[in-house]
Design a protein around this motif. Sequence first.
Motif, PDB file in Angstrom:
ATOM      1  N   MET A   1     -82.479 -21.658  52.643  1.00  0.00           N
ATOM      2  CA  MET A   1     -81.514 -22.539  51.967  1.00  0.00           C
ATOM      3  C   MET A   1     -80.753 -23.376  52.993  1.00  0.00           C
ATOM      4  O   MET A   1     -80.319 -22.883  54.023  1.00  0.00           O
ATOM      5  CB  MET A   1     -80.509 -21.673  51.186  1.00  0.00           C
ATOM      6  N   SER A   2     -80.636 -24.649  52.694  1.00  0.00           N
ATOM      7  CA  SER A   2     -79.869 -25.512  53.595  1.00  0.00           C
ATOM      8  C   SER A   2     -78.385 -25.123  53.531  1.00  0.00           C
ATOM      9  O   SER A   2     -77.955 -24.390  52.654  1.00  0.00           O
ATOM     10  CB  SER A   2     -80.055 -26.970  53.189  1.00  0.00           C
ATOM     11  N   ASP A   3     -77.608 -25.651  54.448  1.00  0.00           N
ATOM     12  CA  ASP A   3     -76.193 -25.280  54.557  1.00  0.00           C
ATOM     13  C   ASP A   3     -75.398 -25.796  53.347  1.00  0.00           C
ATOM     14  O   ASP A   3     -75.258 -26.999  53.159  1.00  0.00           O
ATOM     15  CB  ASP A   3     -75.645 -25.885  55.850  1.00  0.00           C
ATOM     16  N   PRO A   4     -74.852 -24.898  52.519  1.00  0.00           N
ATOM     17  CA  PRO A   4     -74.156 -25.361  51.306  1.00  0.00           C
ATOM     18  C   PRO A   4     -72.851 -26.085  51.616  1.00  0.00           C
ATOM     19  O   PRO A   4     -72.319 -26.764  50.742  1.00  0.00           O
ATOM     20  CB  PRO A   4     -73.905 -24.068  50.520  1.00  0.00           C
ATOM     21  N   THR A   5     -72.330 -25.924  52.837  1.00  0.00           N
ATOM     22  CA  THR A   5     -71.083 -26.645  53.137  1.00  0.00           C
ATOM     23  C   THR A   5     -71.335 -28.146  53.251  1.00  0.00           C
ATOM     24  O   THR A   5     -70.385 -28.923  53.341  1.00  0.00           O
ATOM     25  CB  THR A   5     -70.435 -26.135  54.445  1.00  0.00           C
ATOM     26  N   GLU A   6     -72.605 -28.549  53.266  1.00  0.00           N
ATOM     27  CA  GLU A   6     -72.893 -29.992  53.276  1.00  0.00           C
ATOM     28  C   GLU A   6     -72.765 -30.613  51.884  1.00  0.00           C
ATOM     29  O   GLU A   6     -72.829 -31.833  51.746  1.00  0.00           O
ATOM     30  CB  GLU A   6     -74.287 -30.256  53.860  1.00  0.00           C
ATOM     31  N   LEU A   7     -72.611 -29.783  50.855  1.00  0.00           N
ATOM     32  CA  LEU A   7     -72.494 -30.310  49.490  1.00  0.00           C
ATOM     33  C   LEU A   7     -71.024 -30.550  49.141  1.00  0.00           C
ATOM     34  O   LEU A   7     -70.168 -29.737  49.467  1.00  0.00           O
ATOM     35  CB  LEU A   7     -73.090 -29.328  48.487  1.00  0.00           C
ATOM     36  N   GLY A   8     -70.759 -31.648  48.469  1.00  0.00           N
ATOM     37  CA  GLY A   8     -69.405 -31.932  48.000  1.00  0.00           C
ATOM     38  C   GLY A   8     -69.158 -31.285  46.645  1.00  0.00           C
ATOM     39  O   GLY A   8     -69.987 -30.527  46.120  1.00  0.00           O
ATOM     40  N   VAL A   9     -68.030 -31.577  46.050  1.00  0.00           N
ATOM     41  CA  VAL A   9     -67.629 -30.962  44.779  1.00  0.00           C
ATOM     42  C   VAL A   9     -68.675 -31.221  43.691  1.00  0.00           C
ATOM     43  O   VAL A   9     -69.138 -30.285  43.019  1.00  0.00           O
ATOM     44  CB  VAL A   9     -66.253 -31.505  44.329  1.00  0.00           C
ATOM     45  N   ALA A  10     -69.065 -32.489  43.531  1.00  0.00           N
ATOM     46  CA  ALA A  10     -69.984 -32.835  42.438  1.00  0.00           C
ATOM     47  C   ALA A  10     -71.329 -32.143  42.620  1.00  0.00           C
ATOM     48  O   ALA A  10     -71.900 -31.609  41.658  1.00  0.00           O
ATOM     49  CB  ALA A  10     -70.166 -34.352  42.372  1.00  0.00           C
ATOM     50  N   ALA A  11     -71.832 -32.136  43.856  1.00  0.00           N
ATOM     51  CA  ALA A  11     -73.131 -31.499  44.116  1.00  0.00           C
ATOM     52  C   ALA A  11     -73.056 -29.997  43.897  1.00  0.00           C
ATOM     53  O   ALA A  11     -74.001 -29.386  43.384  1.00  0.00           O
ATOM     54  CB  ALA A  11     -73.585 -31.814  45.541  1.00  0.00           C
ATOM     55  N   LEU A  12     -71.936 -29.397  44.248  1.00  0.00           N
ATOM     56  CA  LEU A  12     -71.780 -27.954  44.030  1.00  0.00           C
ATOM     57  C   LEU A  12     -71.750 -27.615  42.541  1.00  0.00           C
ATOM     58  O   LEU A  12     -72.396 -26.668  42.093  1.00  0.00           O
ATOM     59  CB  LEU A  12     -70.493 -27.438  44.691  1.00  0.00           C
ATOM     60  N   VAL A  13     -70.995 -28.395  41.766  1.00  0.00           N
ATOM     61  CA  VAL A  13     -70.935 -28.137  40.324  1.00  0.00           C
ATOM     62  C   VAL A  13     -72.341 -28.204  39.735  1.00  0.00           C
ATOM     63  O   VAL A  13     -72.748 -27.326  38.955  1.00  0.00           O
ATOM     64  CB  VAL A  13     -70.028 -29.164  39.603  1.00  0.00           C
ATOM     65  N   ALA A  17     -74.265 -25.130  37.997  1.00  0.00           N
ATOM     66  CA  ALA A  17     -74.683 -25.243  36.596  1.00  0.00           C
ATOM     67  C   ALA A  17     -76.174 -24.990  36.464  1.00  0.00           C
ATOM     68  O   ALA A  17     -76.640 -24.391  35.497  1.00  0.00           O
ATOM     69  CB  ALA A  17     -74.311 -26.616  36.049  1.00  0.00           C
ATOM     70  N   ALA A  18     -76.938 -25.458  37.462  1.00  0.00           N
ATOM     71  CA  ALA A  18     -78.394 -25.284  37.412  1.00  0.00           C
ATOM     72  C   ALA A  18     -78.815 -23.903  37.880  1.00  0.00           C
ATOM     73  O   ALA A  18     -80.005 -23.572  37.849  1.00  0.00           O
ATOM     74  CB  ALA A  18     -79.048 -26.363  38.282  1.00  0.00           C
ATOM     75  N   GLY A  19     -77.865 -23.110  38.356  1.00  0.00           N
ATOM     76  CA  GLY A  19     -78.211 -21.786  38.856  1.00  0.00           C
ATOM     77  C   GLY A  19     -78.870 -21.821  40.227  1.00  0.00           C
ATOM     78  O   GLY A  19     -79.451 -20.832  40.679  1.00  0.00           O
ATOM     79  N   ILE A  75     -65.441 -23.701  43.128  1.00  0.00           N
ATOM     80  CA  ILE A  75     -65.428 -24.737  44.176  1.00  0.00           C
ATOM     81  C   ILE A  75     -64.405 -24.344  45.250  1.00  0.00           C
ATOM     82  O   ILE A  75     -63.234 -24.126  44.944  1.00  0.00           O
ATOM     83  CB  ILE A  75     -65.062 -26.111  43.590  1.00  0.00           C
ATOM     84  N   PRO A  76     -64.814 -24.262  46.498  1.00  0.00           N
ATOM     85  CA  PRO A  76     -63.883 -23.866  47.575  1.00  0.00           C
ATOM     86  C   PRO A  76     -62.969 -25.029  47.985  1.00  0.00           C
ATOM     87  O   PRO A  76     -63.429 -26.035  48.528  1.00  0.00           O
ATOM     88  CB  PRO A  76     -64.817 -23.464  48.728  1.00  0.00           C
ATOM     89  N   ILE A  77     -61.704 -24.866  47.675  1.00  0.00           N
ATOM     90  CA  ILE A  77     -60.706 -25.904  47.926  1.00  0.00           C
ATOM     91  C   ILE A  77     -59.603 -25.308  48.794  1.00  0.00           C
ATOM     92  O   ILE A  77     -59.318 -24.109  48.708  1.00  0.00           O
ATOM     93  CB  ILE A  77     -60.181 -26.446  46.574  1.00  0.00           C
ATOM     94  N   ALA A  78     -59.009 -26.136  49.642  1.00  0.00           N
ATOM     95  CA  ALA A  78     -57.887 -25.668  50.456  1.00  0.00           C
ATOM     96  C   ALA A  78     -56.678 -26.558  50.207  1.00  0.00           C
ATOM     97  O   ALA A  78     -56.814 -27.705  49.757  1.00  0.00           O
ATOM     98  CB  ALA A  78     -58.272 -25.673  51.936  1.00  0.00           C
ATOM     99  N   LEU A  79     -55.488 -26.021  50.492  1.00  0.00           N
ATOM    100  CA  LEU A  79     -54.248 -26.700  50.125  1.00  0.00           C
ATOM    101  C   LEU A  79     -53.376 -26.930  51.341  1.00  0.00           C
ATOM    102  O   LEU A  79     -53.210 -26.027  52.179  1.00  0.00           O
ATOM    103  CB  LEU A  79     -53.460 -25.828  49.140  1.00  0.00           C
ATOM    104  N   ALA A 222     -66.589 -39.596  43.553  1.00  0.00           N
ATOM    105  CA  ALA A 222     -66.908 -38.658  42.464  1.00  0.00           C
ATOM    106  C   ALA A 222     -66.190 -37.325  42.674  1.00  0.00           C
ATOM    107  O   ALA A 222     -65.651 -36.743  41.724  1.00  0.00           O
ATOM    108  CB  ALA A 222     -68.422 -38.441  42.382  1.00  0.00           C
ATOM    109  N   ASP A 223     -66.177 -36.861  43.916  1.00  0.00           N
ATOM    110  CA  ASP A 223     -65.471 -35.601  44.200  1.00  0.00           C
ATOM    111  C   ASP A 223     -63.972 -35.737  43.941  1.00  0.00           C
ATOM    112  O   ASP A 223     -63.332 -34.832  43.386  1.00  0.00           O
ATOM    113  CB  ASP A 223     -65.703 -35.176  45.658  1.00  0.00           C
TER     114      ASP A 223
END
Lengths: 448, 448
Positions: A1-13, A17-19, A75-79, A222-223
């Motif tokens: 699997m490629s690095d998931p941290t390269e995906l933004g909010v929309a791509a992660l959702v 959703a697609a599993g 979705i991993p978000i920081a504040l 989009a994000d």
Amino acid sequence: MSDPTELGVAALVAAYAAGRLDPVPVTDAYLARIARDDGTLRSYITVAAQTARAAALASRGRWLEHRPLGLLDGIPIALKDNIDVAGMSCTAGTAAFRDRAPDADAPVVEILKRQGTVLLGKLNMHEGALGATTDNPVYGRCMNPLRAGYTPGGSSGGSGAAVAARLCAAALGTDTLGSVRVPAAYCGVFGFKPTNGAIRSDGVVPLSVTFDTVGPLARSVADIELVAHALLEPPARNRAAQRELTSAPALADLRFGVPLQLGEVDMEPAVRSAFARFLDALRAAGAAVIPLDLSPWHPSMTRRAGLLISEAEGHLYYAEQLGPGLPGLSASFAAMLRYPAQARAARIVAAYALAEDVRNACMRAFSVVDALALPTAPQMSFPHEIAAPENQADCTALANFARGPAISLPFAADPLPIGVQPLAAPGGDHRLLSIAAAADRLLAPGHF
Amino acid sequence: MSDPTELGVAALVAAYAAGRLDPVPVTDAYLARIARDDGTLRSYITVAAQTARAAALASRGRWLEHRPLGLLDGIPIALKDNIDVAGMSCTAGTAAFRDRAPDADAPVVEILKRQGTVLLGKLNMHEGALGATTDNPVYGRCMNPLRAGYTPGGSSGGSGAAVAARLCAAALGTDTLGSVRVPAAYCGVFGFKPTNGAIRSDGVVPLSVTFDTVGPLARSVADIELVAHALLEPPARNRAAQRELTSAPALADLRFGVPLQLGEVDMEPAVRSAFARFLDALRAAGAAVIPLDLSPWHPSMTRRAGLLISEAEGHLYYAEQLGPGLPGLSASFAAMLRYPAQARAARIVAAYALAEDVRNACMRAFSVVDALALPTAPQMSFPHEIAAPENQADCTALANFARGPAISLPFAADPLPIGVQPLAAPGGDHRLLSIAAAADRLLAPGHF
């Protein structure tokens, strides 16, 4: 699997959703990346690994049952570290609040938690949100991930750096005179300042109740939209149908106003020429680009008035919290907060009156144009070692005075990115995001 | 022919359009009535008989050709004497400006002239718009037409008195903390305060740029709507469709919020019971009436903060115009303007910060209710001989802090009328007027 941290909010959702992806390994990948890179970057003040993993685990269960709590579930978000999260330290970037641990969530945090968001932690910031380099004397000098030794901007510098370095999928910052948009511009990401009050800013350590807003930083329009739409308050009941009107606009139908007063800003040539290319692209897409006199807006005068109000209102808060001696604040922060107390009352009143006059000038402009267009900051990021230019907020403070929404879009310049900034009338948040999406498609070839 | 001064704006437009009446005898009838009655009432400072007749004559020609310039063509309107009309004296009710003759029209006056409106003259007001009795030391003690020796309220007292006494078809006033609505309530007429900035207030002698608004007083909601719709700025381009959404609401679909903090207001029993009857009527019509906590709004504290800001911003203007000695102002007006200069800057900053917090509380309320409902003033009109109560603006200042629209509707009480006041979110001006029309049908049996 490629690095998931390269995906933004929309791509992660979409992947959840697609599993195809699961919030647990995504969260773990972010935590690993923070552990690997943030020693140098100093974008986090607190990493909440344990609660983040627990939230990710709960989110996984909901996605497996196809019952997410919302589009931000998992979705991993920081504040930014001036936004209260119950039981998590909240320093506002100052030693005075090193042990401050709020027992309630800010309303924006309540919304994120109700959506199942994974909160990764709290981000570094300029002390007290009053300054734009995030060279924090207590929690570390935050670095621009694009260039070693350079500032990420501020005051939400940790938010800009963490988004740019892929240490979170999106971040929340706060913007009083430009504190979300300047770091977005310096770090080559997107930053949105909403209409004042459109996203709740209570539960946030204030600087200026007149100007403070809370807004997201992320890697695409989009994000930004996914986070902003979750956080924006429902419109007033008597404007309930407004949201339906925000269909995507065609650039050829839009009118952009460009304030003549930009000529007064001491702007780096690379910023000026990149901004000119942006306007050329708008014109080439058929948009009208209209020079406007925004008097009595004058960039440096307005920024100074905004600073005076922010310092005065900040002093009100910190003196009440800490007592008149302001213990625990750095000498320079305390001196800035004390400055207006020495000013004549008339000067402060004149600053508030100017804010109102500038707002009225903007409202008149918005009856003839859909948006104003400005650069975000007059300069690119610069080394921490040099003194910060005074005019960092010259182009951003306008939206805080106008009380309307603004978004900084990243655009390639040499050698670092700049930001271009559409602004709209108060209440036009959803519409501005649609305009930004259209404008951003023009910029995409030049994205940093 | 019956007396045409008995017709309001809407009835006059209909009569002009049908060819039943002609602006020349209508204007003459108003001028005759002013000559007959205003010696005692003192509602006018300047009567512009000659230009009014010339305007009426020109209007007659256009109506004869069925080509009126607008719905206000030939309608006799008068203006509070702080609104600039080129070549007409504009005193702001103060001796300092006795010879002030502006050479340009205020934008609202430009609009009225473009519509062919007949400007009858300039109306008496509380000195400098800072006070609510219109006991003017220079231009005369303005009387309430409903009862000899009683105040019409203020600061737009001449506007309230002239509308109630049929000395104009409608008037423009200005409202900083209640200055349109209080005289409307005391004189038994209608008074509308728009969203801040929604009707242009430049070209008006300012008191507070933060709070000043321009708004009409008239004899019915329909008359208010005709004047207001002519003056309201077009909505921002990105909210262009908003106007279409303001179809007439059914009361049964509406939610009215009633602030719990009204309990803190020292209200005359007759006002309290009339207001309760108004709420009963709303409930009987199927509307939801919802008690709301509007903290941190507290009526007297908020009114005092508004007064402090108004005095401070007023001082800024008058000191610039007249010099620091404030020559030509009455001793009491000058003392009020000087008061904040002696206050600590922090107190003024706290007042501005409170304004923002109150506005945010209102915005949250407007996400659950269509309108707030309050009485207009806590008391009925009172004799000029007694000291004015301090709390005249306790219920009106809220809309100035919220920056949204509000309208005072007259309602019978004993022995004089009171006002009831729906308020809406900023930008909801057209919608609020529709709500007011629906609410007013309930009040009609009790109209004064």
